[in-house]
Enzyme design. Sequence first.
Site, PDB file in Angstrom:
ATOM      1  N   VAL A 181      13.031  14.244   0.596  1.00  0.00           N
ATOM      2  CA  VAL A 181      13.665  14.243   1.910  1.00  0.00           C
ATOM      3  C   VAL A 181      13.098  15.344   2.794  1.00  0.00           C
ATOM      4  O   VAL A 181      12.735  15.129   3.950  1.00  0.00           O
ATOM      5  CB  VAL A 181      15.193  14.389   1.777  1.00  0.00           C
ATOM      6  CG1 VAL A 181      15.843  14.560   3.147  1.00  0.00           C
ATOM      7  CG2 VAL A 181      15.781  13.184   1.058  1.00  0.00           C
ATOM      8  N   GLY A 267      18.991  18.432  -2.373  1.00  0.00           N
ATOM      9  CA  GLY A 267      19.621  17.534  -3.319  1.00  0.00           C
ATOM     10  C   GLY A 267      20.816  16.817  -2.736  1.00  0.00           C
ATOM     11  O   GLY A 267      21.194  17.006  -1.570  1.00  0.00           O
ATOM     12  N   HIS A 441     -10.483  -8.560  -0.493  1.00  0.00           N
ATOM     13  CA  HIS A 441     -11.229  -7.481   0.158  1.00  0.00           C
ATOM     14  C   HIS A 441     -11.147  -7.663   1.674  1.00  0.00           C
ATOM     15  O   HIS A 441     -11.230  -8.774   2.166  1.00  0.00           O
ATOM     16  CB  HIS A 441     -12.689  -7.519  -0.281  1.00  0.00           C
ATOM     17  CG  HIS A 441     -13.566  -6.537   0.454  1.00  0.00           C
ATOM     18  ND1 HIS A 441     -13.610  -5.200   0.123  1.00  0.00           N
ATOM     19  CD2 HIS A 441     -14.386  -6.696   1.522  1.00  0.00           C
ATOM     20  CE1 HIS A 441     -14.443  -4.576   0.943  1.00  0.00           C
ATOM     21  NE2 HIS A 441     -14.924  -5.466   1.815  1.00  0.00           N
TER      22      HIS A 441
END
Length: 459
Positions: A181, A267, A441
């Site tokens: 974050v 957190g 590709h």
Amino acid sequence: MTQKFDAIIIGAGQAGPSLAGRLTAAGMTVALIERKFLGGTCVNTGCTPTKAMVASAYAAHLARRAADYGVTVGGPVGVDMKAVKARKDEVTLNSRGNLESWLGGMEKCTLFRGHALFESPRQVRVGGELLEADRIFVNVGGRALVPDMPGVDRIKYLTNSSMMDVDFLPRHLVVIGGSYVGLEFAQMFRRFGSEVTVVEKGPRLITREDEDVSAAVKDILEKEGIGIRLNSECISFEPRGEEVCVGVDCASGDRQVLGSHVLLAVGRRPNTDDLGLDKAGVETDGHGYITVDDELRTSVPGIWALGDCNGKGAFTHTSYNDFEIVAANVLDGDKRRVSDRLPAYALYIDPPLGRAGMSEAEARKSGRNLLVGMRPMTRVARAVEKGETQGFMKIVADADSKEILGAAILGTGGDEAIHCILDTMYAKAPYTTQQRAVHIHPTVSELIPTVLGEMKPAE
């Protein structure tokens, strides 16, 4: 008077509304409770708004690089933060509005606005309403953790939620926390024009990743002018007039950083502390996460926990998969389990990091004989053509079983290309199956078979 339903769902995040849809389609009456915004973290303060802002930041970055592509723009590139926020808000409100329309037209589903409190294992109160059901599903999500750091109570700080209200350019944003974050916001606001410093307590950024990934991410951010302070063991805060003095180090270097704004990104914590879970007898662990088994059943029969509040994942895709697991077991007799899920996620800096399965460090700890394949993005034609050659691809496999154990793709398109690896892992196919695949590709994915063909024994 008690209102009775076949099922109660607490929380309208990524799992709740979809579960309501399945349950009502099966003929059940459902009470869906939401105390704030429908859509939860993802729609309102997480994926949807932040990725909209990342897109604006990328546009500004690309405009500044226009000359690299032979494109001329008039004058310096400017960023209108009010316009950035308005665009982000529109994207968020459209997403939330679509969800509200869907739920509003869902027969047998009643939406209750308010805070839910358990009164017993079968009863939940919302304001003056008492609801009862034999099946209760908890999907209450999480919120930013505010650590008890010295001086944090003396300053104004931002979290991932309050960052959504920012419609101005901070002079100097100090980001506390060098993980997913924090790094997304750090690069975003640097590209908008802020001075940015990331303060990380640990010895390196995103410590759950391999050291080479951490080092490459650090290099990418520093090249854009973002300050990185690691080993900041003594983080503290002190108001200095309109500024905030952040203590970052006790031993070496500049011991303080003076910023205009502080973002706490250290957190998350679950929203389980104010539900009255004790009255229902629902057990939680030491961090407040609801304890669940492999089918997401709690310690109380008839109560399930889904999403961020159960500690089994912290992503939109894991929350939605929780819904799929519960619906399969409750409605379909299909024994789906959390343990069947492979770890997969992305870090949305630019270029993004796509991750699947084990890191190389985790694979080494498993004691297996390993094969490792690497390729820098400078040797990926698509990256060269786009002028975005930072990063690398890395794949780890079991040398004996030929099972792909994990991969990291840090580079343009890495968040999409990683699914080639993830799908092969779910198919339980040997890496040689994808090695022989013919990809289109020019793409980033076309180099995955090449990397697989060049893997060597781990040293």
